[in-house]
Design an enzyme around this catalytic site. Sequence first.
Site, short mmCIF file in Angstrom:
data_model
loop_
_atom_site.label_atom_id
_atom_site.label_comp_id
_atom_site.label_asym_id
_atom_site.label_seq_id
_atom_site.Cartn_x
_atom_site.Cartn_y
_atom_site.Cartn_z
N LYS A 222 0.81 -1.22 0.00
CA LYS A 222 0.00 0.00 0.00
C LYS A 222 0.84 1.27 0.00
O LYS A 222 0.39 2.31 -0.46
CB LYS A 222 -0.93 0.00 1.20
CG LYS A 222 -1.98 -1.10 1.11
CD LYS A 222 -2.90 -0.96 2.28
CE LYS A 222 -4.05 -1.91 2.16
NZ LYS A 222 -5.01 -1.68 3.23
N GLY B 47 -8.37 -7.04 3.94
CA GLY B 47 -9.46 -7.60 4.75
C GLY B 47 -9.65 -6.86 6.07
O GLY B 47 -10.17 -7.43 7.03
N HIS C 63 -16.95 5.46 1.72
CA HIS C 63 -16.02 4.67 0.92
C HIS C 63 -16.59 4.65 -0.50
O HIS C 63 -17.65 4.08 -0.74
CB HIS C 63 -15.90 3.25 1.49
CG HIS C 63 -15.10 2.32 0.62
ND1 HIS C 63 -13.96 1.67 1.05
CD2 HIS C 63 -15.28 1.90 -0.67
CE1 HIS C 63 -13.47 0.92 0.07
NE2 HIS C 63 -14.26 1.04 -0.98
N ASN D 46 -7.24 -2.26 -5.78
CA ASN D 46 -7.36 -3.71 -5.88
C ASN D 46 -7.19 -4.13 -7.33
O ASN D 46 -7.89 -3.63 -8.22
CB ASN D 46 -8.72 -4.17 -5.34
CG ASN D 46 -8.79 -3.97 -3.84
OD1 ASN D 46 -7.81 -4.19 -3.13
ND2 ASN D 46 -9.93 -3.52 -3.35
N ARG E 79 -7.91 -6.68 -9.18
CA ARG E 79 -8.71 -7.87 -9.46
C ARG E 79 -10.17 -7.49 -9.58
O ARG E 79 -10.54 -6.34 -9.34
CB ARG E 79 -8.56 -8.86 -8.30
CG ARG E 79 -8.95 -8.19 -6.99
CD ARG E 79 -9.10 -9.12 -5.85
NE ARG E 79 -9.14 -8.42 -4.58
CZ ARG E 79 -10.20 -7.86 -4.04
NH1 ARG E 79 -11.35 -7.88 -4.67
NH2 ARG E 79 -10.15 -7.23 -2.88
P1 ADP Z 1 -8.09 -3.29 3.56
O1 ADP Z 1 -7.12 -3.49 2.44
O2 ADP Z 1 -7.73 -4.04 4.79
O3 ADP Z 1 -9.51 -3.46 3.12
P2 ADP Z 1 -8.35 -0.37 3.29
O4 ADP Z 1 -7.21 0.54 3.24
O5 ADP Z 1 -9.05 -0.65 1.99
O6 ADP Z 1 -7.91 -1.75 3.98
O7 ADP Z 1 -9.43 0.15 4.31
C1 ADP Z 1 -10.56 -0.59 4.66
C2 ADP Z 1 -11.59 0.31 5.31
O8 ADP Z 1 -11.04 0.90 6.50
C3 ADP Z 1 -12.04 1.48 4.46
O9 ADP Z 1 -13.07 1.14 3.56
C4 ADP Z 1 -12.50 2.44 5.53
O10 ADP Z 1 -13.77 2.06 6.01
C5 ADP Z 1 -11.50 2.23 6.65
N1 ADP Z 1 -10.37 3.17 6.53
C6 ADP Z 1 -9.22 2.99 5.86
N2 ADP Z 1 -8.42 4.08 5.94
C7 ADP Z 1 -9.08 4.99 6.70
C8 ADP Z 1 -8.80 6.33 7.16
N3 ADP Z 1 -7.65 6.95 6.88
N4 ADP Z 1 -9.73 6.94 7.93
C9 ADP Z 1 -10.90 6.32 8.26
N5 ADP Z 1 -11.23 5.07 7.85
C10 ADP Z 1 -10.34 4.40 7.09
#
Ligand code: ADP
Length: 454
Positions: free
Chosen positions: A118, A166, A210, A291, A293
């Site tokens: 990331k 996840g 999101h 992502n 995929r």
């Molecule tokens: P993963 O790869 O584990 O799914 P992500 O980076 O996509 O992790 O984040 C998953 C979820 O976590 C996001 O959809 C959001 O709900 C929350 N999240 C991630 N980053 C932040 C942030 N900086 N502030 C608030 N919520 C966050």
Amino acid sequence: MRHFNKILIANRGEIALRIQRACRELGIQTVAVHSTADAQAMHVRLADESVCIGPPSAKESYLNVAAILSAAAVTGAEAIHPGYGFLSENAGFAEMVEAHGLTFIGPSSAHIRMMGDKIAAKTAMASIGVPLVPGSTGEVTDLDEARAVADRIKYPVLIKAAAGGGGRGMRVAHSEGELEAAWREARTEARTAFGNDAVYIEKYLDRPRHIEMQVMADAHGNVVHFGERDCSLQRRHQKLLEEAGSPALTAAERDALGEVVTAGLSKLGYRNAGTLEFLYQDGQFAFIEMNTRLQVEHPVTEMVCSVDLVREQIRIAAGEKLGYTQKDVTFSGHSIECRITAEDPETFMPTPGAVSVFHAPGGLGVRVDSGLYAGYVVPPYYDSLVAKLIVHAPTRPEAIARMRRALAEFAVVGIKTTIPLHQRILEDPEFQAGDYTIHWLERFVEQRQTDPVI
Ligand code: ADP
């Protein structure tokens, strides 16, 4: 144009079926792989051929690269579609597939690797002008540095695993007093879950949505986007219900983001399907991850854009050009997806077991992607997603009405599912108004759990 005659689908459940359907319509033969626990699964029953690749444990079956490659060799498959989860974002697997003279239906291994880290993904996105969540510029290696970053971006902050996925390896610190514990916990969880304890820091946004954008790129530099999905309804960072388009976004905002994203990905030379995930707050987008995929929630995009994303993935992997441009992509109506899992709708405990009755809803604008059938036994070894119910209607209120109607028709007897939870969400006035952030569902669920029983 090179055409595939036979594709091996390295997955199970509803997504394996989904991919089979696209192959069938393209006149391509399908090979299913399965564990011993899945011998009776619908994805095995409907495939042209199937190969057992190991015992129930995913590590020894769906993640067993040698067994999957052998299955492809034995059946003469020319390409492998990884679906989502399992090996879909494993760059080493993509390389092995190509090294064996097969086509991996997805991006290049270099892009999978880049976006799987990331920190590297954020660096790449910054280089193409995609806005980021404020935070550290790279890995944060010690607590002093973590404190300095947090002081600069101000609390609350989120400590996130570079290899995360996840929703794991993520901890919030609301103040300096919480930073050390959050830091240690995030690193420990990241080490255990991903074998990599590198972390970085982001500003923790208090009320974002999101919103993610679906892109598709061919190997000839053409990139289009298929608009956004709103996936704010999450529990423990896991999505439960998704919509296209987002109730919060205007067409102009979508177009503006789409332009930056498609131009940038073309510069990066990205190929095949991808999703850029953003947090959206106060009219601003901030990239969190990409992502590389197909996503679980891709059907809502398919419904509003009238596109078969799996078909596009296969065509692109075969070397075909997109054959259309951004202005040919049109958006029509509204689509909602409910992820139905084999879980208790109150406690979220998994509920594997035998399904005695299965009746899927139907009618105009209703789609069910599921491997369930009466007599099927949901095994306890895998993800609890058992069905996706997707509706499409001209407007969001009509889509909500259609989803409520379809949920009421859906009968799954023998195991508990999250259908009742979705019914409650769809009835809620705030949901109906489109008025929710990523924190809404957790509160909704907690409220229910603490409500006195009358
Ligand atoms: P993963 O790869 O584990 O799914 P992500 O980076 O996509 O992790 O984040 C998953 C979820 O976590 C996001 O959809 C959001 O709900 C929350 N999240 C991630 N980053 C932040 C942030 N900086 N502030 C608030 N919520 C966050």
